[in-house]
Design a protein around this motif. Structure first.
Motif, PDB file in Angstrom:
ATOM      1  N   UNK A  80       2.162   0.478 -11.448  1.00 32.71           N
ATOM      2  CA  UNK A  80       3.517   1.014 -11.342  1.00 32.71           C
ATOM      3  C   UNK A  80       3.503   2.391 -10.703  1.00 32.71           C
ATOM      4  N   UNK A  81       4.375   2.576  -9.736  1.00 36.63           N
ATOM      5  CA  UNK A  81       4.599   3.901  -9.156  1.00 36.63           C
ATOM      6  C   UNK A  81       5.831   4.488  -9.837  1.00 36.63           C
ATOM      7  N   UNK A  82       5.707   5.700 -10.350  1.00 39.29           N
ATOM      8  CA  UNK A  82       6.799   6.343 -11.079  1.00 39.29           C
ATOM      9  C   UNK A  82       7.316   7.524 -10.266  1.00 39.29           C
ATOM     10  N   UNK A  83       8.638   7.582 -10.079  1.00 36.35           N
ATOM     11  CA  UNK A  83       9.280   8.652  -9.316  1.00 36.35           C
ATOM     12  C   UNK A  83       9.999   9.584 -10.278  1.00 36.35           C
ATOM     13  N   UNK A  84       9.703  10.884 -10.166  1.00 30.38           N
ATOM     14  CA  UNK A  84      10.180  11.846 -11.163  1.00 30.38           C
ATOM     15  C   UNK A  84      11.001  12.988 -10.593  1.00 30.38           C
ATOM     16  N   UNK A  85      11.335  12.955  -9.311  1.00 29.36           N
ATOM     17  CA  UNK A  85      12.206  13.989  -8.764  1.00 29.36           C
ATOM     18  C   UNK A  85      13.203  13.353  -7.799  1.00 29.36           C
ATOM     19  N   UNK A  86      14.309  14.049  -7.558  1.00 34.39           N
ATOM     20  CA  UNK A  86      15.413  13.458  -6.804  1.00 34.39           C
ATOM     21  C   UNK A  86      15.028  13.218  -5.344  1.00 34.39           C
ATOM     22  N   UNK A  87      14.115  13.999  -4.790  1.00 32.68           N
ATOM     23  CA  UNK A  87      13.726  13.789  -3.389  1.00 32.68           C
ATOM     24  C   UNK A  87      13.054  12.434  -3.202  1.00 32.68           C
ATOM     25  N   UNK A  88      12.103  12.128  -4.075  1.00 30.48           N
ATOM     26  CA  UNK A  88      11.415  10.836  -3.956  1.00 30.48           C
ATOM     27  C   UNK A  88      12.346   9.677  -4.305  1.00 30.48           C
ATOM     28  N   UNK A  89      13.230   9.895  -5.274  1.00 29.69           N
ATOM     29  CA  UNK A  89      14.172   8.838  -5.669  1.00 29.69           C
ATOM     30  C   UNK A  89      15.147   8.542  -4.540  1.00 29.69           C
ATOM     31  N   UNK A  90      15.679   9.587  -3.907  1.00 33.66           N
ATOM     32  CA  UNK A  90      16.607   9.398  -2.783  1.00 33.66           C
ATOM     33  C   UNK A  90      15.911   8.709  -1.617  1.00 33.66           C
ATOM     34  N   UNK A  91      14.682   9.118  -1.359  1.00 30.59           N
ATOM     35  CA  UNK A  91      13.917   8.488  -0.278  1.00 30.59           C
ATOM     36  C   UNK A  91      13.746   6.990  -0.533  1.00 30.59           C
ATOM     37  N   UNK A  92      13.418   6.644  -1.784  1.00 28.91           N
ATOM     38  CA  UNK A  92      13.157   5.243  -2.114  1.00 28.91           C
ATOM     39  C   UNK A  92      14.441   4.411  -2.179  1.00 28.91           C
ATOM     40  N   UNK A  93      15.436   4.890  -2.896  1.00 25.90           N
ATOM     41  CA  UNK A  93      16.611   4.064  -3.165  1.00 25.90           C
ATOM     42  C   UNK A  93      17.656   4.092  -2.071  1.00 25.90           C
ATOM     43  N   UNK A  94      17.718   5.194  -1.296  1.00 24.61           N
ATOM     44  CA  UNK A  94      18.777   5.333  -0.296  1.00 24.61           C
ATOM     45  C   UNK A  94      18.218   5.282   1.126  1.00 24.61           C
ATOM     46  N   UNK A 382       5.372  -3.668   2.168  1.00 24.41           N
ATOM     47  CA  UNK A 382       4.580  -2.444   2.170  1.00 24.41           C
ATOM     48  C   UNK A 382       5.476  -1.311   2.668  1.00 24.41           C
ATOM     49  N   UNK A 383       5.512  -0.203   1.930  1.00 23.14           N
ATOM     50  CA  UNK A 383       6.413   0.884   2.291  1.00 23.14           C
ATOM     51  C   UNK A 383       5.796   2.219   1.886  1.00 23.14           C
ATOM     52  N   UNK A 384       6.573   3.271   1.943  1.00 21.78           N
ATOM     53  CA  UNK A 384       6.067   4.600   1.607  1.00 21.78           C
ATOM     54  C   UNK A 384       7.093   5.356   0.777  1.00 21.78           C
ATOM     55  N   UNK A 385       6.616   6.322  -0.011  1.00 20.30           N
ATOM     56  CA  UNK A 385       7.485   7.273  -0.692  1.00 20.30           C
ATOM     57  C   UNK A 385       6.669   8.524  -1.002  1.00 20.30           C
ATOM     58  N   UNK A 386       7.252   9.685  -0.771  1.00 20.28           N
ATOM     59  CA  UNK A 386       6.566  10.940  -1.055  1.00 20.28           C
ATOM     60  C   UNK A 386       5.288  11.142  -0.278  1.00 20.28           C
ATOM     61  N   UNK A 387       5.160  10.489   0.881  1.00 17.27           N
ATOM     62  CA  UNK A 387       3.941  10.605   1.680  1.00 17.27           C
ATOM     63  C   UNK A 387       2.851   9.636   1.281  1.00 17.27           C
ATOM     64  N   UNK A 388       3.090   8.799   0.272  1.00 18.43           N
ATOM     65  CA  UNK A 388       2.093   7.843  -0.201  1.00 18.43           C
ATOM     66  C   UNK A 388       2.480   6.413   0.180  1.00 18.43           C
ATOM     67  N   UNK A 389       1.478   5.538   0.218  1.00 14.93           N
ATOM     68  CA  UNK A 389       1.708   4.115   0.445  1.00 14.93           C
ATOM     69  C   UNK A 389       2.109   3.443  -0.858  1.00 14.93           C
ATOM     70  N   UNK A 390       3.005   2.474  -0.757  1.00 15.84           N
ATOM     71  CA  UNK A 390       3.374   1.644  -1.898  1.00 15.84           C
ATOM     72  C   UNK A 390       3.309   0.186  -1.427  1.00 15.84           C
TER      73      UNK A 390
END
Length: 502
Positions: A80-94, A382-390
């Motif tokens: 599981x990748x866990x997102x804990x700040x609004x920047x990473x959440x906005x990047x992922x969800x929006x 395969x995607x990215x968030x916060x500069x990391x691969x997911x």
């Protein structure tokens, strides 16, 4: 004897082999992908610290301090990748469009949603998008009239006089439960009940018990083979409870389907049936054929059962905060008295003038986040968030609690301060960036358009009617209850004074 020893050795060999395969697989993922850092996790079991933690949001907060706002942790077999700040959440969800819009495959969830036929937990597919479109249209049709205000007033007129009879300290949960149940029951089915109604009493007991047990998760989801060989009593109990709840909704839906009259839309179930019939004239027939009555029942269950859960817990928090914060409570009541008075109940049209009242509710939703880690997402590719691969099919969790307690966005983060949500003119301002109680993007909460006015008017009406205080000697600081992925205030008592003698 020898056969037993050989059998035991064979089993041990198989288990060791499985562990080796899992370790190699995880190492290959680490080599292939630049995944977010995270704590050591045991194969199959996952993170021992997570297993031992009382609240997921708290242990995730601890990991954030060490690994940053984006980290990887294993919850049983689920990486599981866990997102804990609004920047990473906005990047992922929006910003990433639909990359994070899927849901993970969890056996217990699949069973509870009758094969993933709801909206909240179903996979992001063309069928889901049509399902969501029809449900959204039904909600808009229902909310277009004065249905919601009427059922709110009917419920409050029934519940508040009962609550006013309390003398001395008491736990307000049963009254809040009745208010919320009656409203959602009327929204979905056009029905109202009494405090001692057997259906209400039975439903709330099942709902609370199930919420507590589901919040802690199931061992079976960590070790899926258990579904085939042996299930725990906890799992069987929850399944039985949900079977009863589903049967209740099924019966009510069938009654509505038989008596449906497009000229007399009484509630959301009627609106949903109408929206499906209208879709038959507009949508692809083959696509519509995939939407069964089960999908519609599960939509109602999303609004009814999930709506009751989040609403009642949010109001538990709001009432408890007001009891311990008399100065803020007084400001709320001064605004309600000035805008509404005491001769009528607050209405939908009053909402825009009750800015401080709504800001107070929003602050209660920030500090007392009812669903601190929300509903898990899964990646479609395969995607990215916060500069990391997911990698594709990775579970992704949003730590809403961390967003709502991020000192980078909230000054004096633990202070209860409604003015955070007001502009320079004392009006409700733009939604703060790091306030996300209903999530965002393609999986934003379907019931948000009902929940916001519902919660506001219930809260405003309670505040209009009662002055709420804590019993003498009670610590004014709120303590948390619940566990796992569910939080609520620890059980508390209040004393009320009727501000409107009737």
């Amino acid at each position: 004897m020898l056969y037993s020893i050989i059998s035991a050795l064979n089993v041990q060999t198989v288990l060791i082999g499985l562990l080796v395969v899992l370790v190699v697989y995880k190492l290959r993922q680490r080599w292939k992908y630049n995944m977010p850092p995270g704590p050591f996790c045991w194969p199959l079991i996952g993170s021992y610290e997570v297993i031992q933690a009382k609240y997921l949001h708290e242990i995730f907060g601890k990991f954030t301090q060490k690994y940053g706002p984006v980290f990887t942790v294993s919850l049983g077999p689920y990486q599981t990748v866990v997102l804990n700040d609004i920047n990473s959440v906005t990047e992922a969800l929006v910003k990433s469009k639909a990359d994070f819009a899927n849901r993970p495959s969890i056996h217990s969830v699949d069973v509870l949603t009758e094969g993933g036929k709801d909206i909240a937990f179903a996979n992001y597919t063309p069928t889901w998008k049509l399902h969501r479109k029809i449900a959204g249209k039904a909600l808009r049709q229902y909310l277009a009239g004065n249905h919601l205000e009427k059922v709110l007033h009917d419920s409050m007129n029934k519940c508040l006089p009962l609550m006013a009879k309390e003398k001395g300290a008491f736990n307000p949960e049963n009254y809040i439960d009745l208010m919320v149940f009656n409203i959602l029951n009327a929204v979905c089915f056009g029905e109202s009940v009494e405090l001692d109604d057997p259906e209400f009493v039975n439903f709330m007991k099942m709902d609370k018990d199930a919420t507590e047990m589901v919040g802690k998760g199931f061992v079976e989801d960590m070790f899926p083979i258990m579904y085939k060989i042996w299930t725990t009593n906890k799992y069987r109990t929850v399944i039985k409870m949900f079977d009863e709840i589903i049967s209740l909704v099924k019966r009510k839906f069938q009654e509505h389907d038989k008596t449906f009259n497009s000229d007399n839309i009484r509630d959301f179930t009627d609106s949903l049936i109408l929206a499906r019939k209208e879709a038959e004239q507009e949508e692809n027939e083959e696509m519509l054929s995939q939407l069964s009555d089960t999908h519609l029942r599960q939509t109602i269950l999303d609004i009814f059962s999930a709506g009751i859960d989040t609403s009642r817990i949010t109001l538990y928090f709001a009432v408890r905060y007001m009891a311990g914060l008399p100065e803020i409570q007084s400001k709320v009541q001064e605004e309600i008295d000035r805008v509404v008075g005491k001769d009528r109940l607050p209405g939908i049209k009053d909402r825009e003038k009750l800015s401080y009242t709504e800001a107070t509710l929003h602050e209660a939703m920030r500090l007392g986040t009812a669903a601190p880690v929300g509903v898990p997402h899964s990646t479609l590719c395969d995607t990215k968030v916060g500069g990391y691969d997911v990698p594709k099919d990775t579970m992704v969790m949003i730590n809403h609690w961390a967003l709502h307690h991020d000192p980078n966005y909230w000054k004096d983060v633990e202070k209860f301060d409604p003015t955070r949500f007001l502009d320079e003119n004392g009006k409700l301002g733009m939604k703060p960036e790091s306030w996300l109680p209903f999530s965002a993007g393609r999986r934003v909460c379907l019931g948000e358009t009902v929940a916001k006015p519902e919660l506001h008017l219930i809260f405003a009406t309670i505040m209009q009617r009662f002055k709420i205080t804590l019993p003498e000697g009670t610590d004014p600081e709120l303590k948390l209850g619940g566990s796992g992925g569910v939080t609520m205030p620890a059980t508390y008592e209040v004393i009320i004074t009727d501000r409107i003698k009737t």
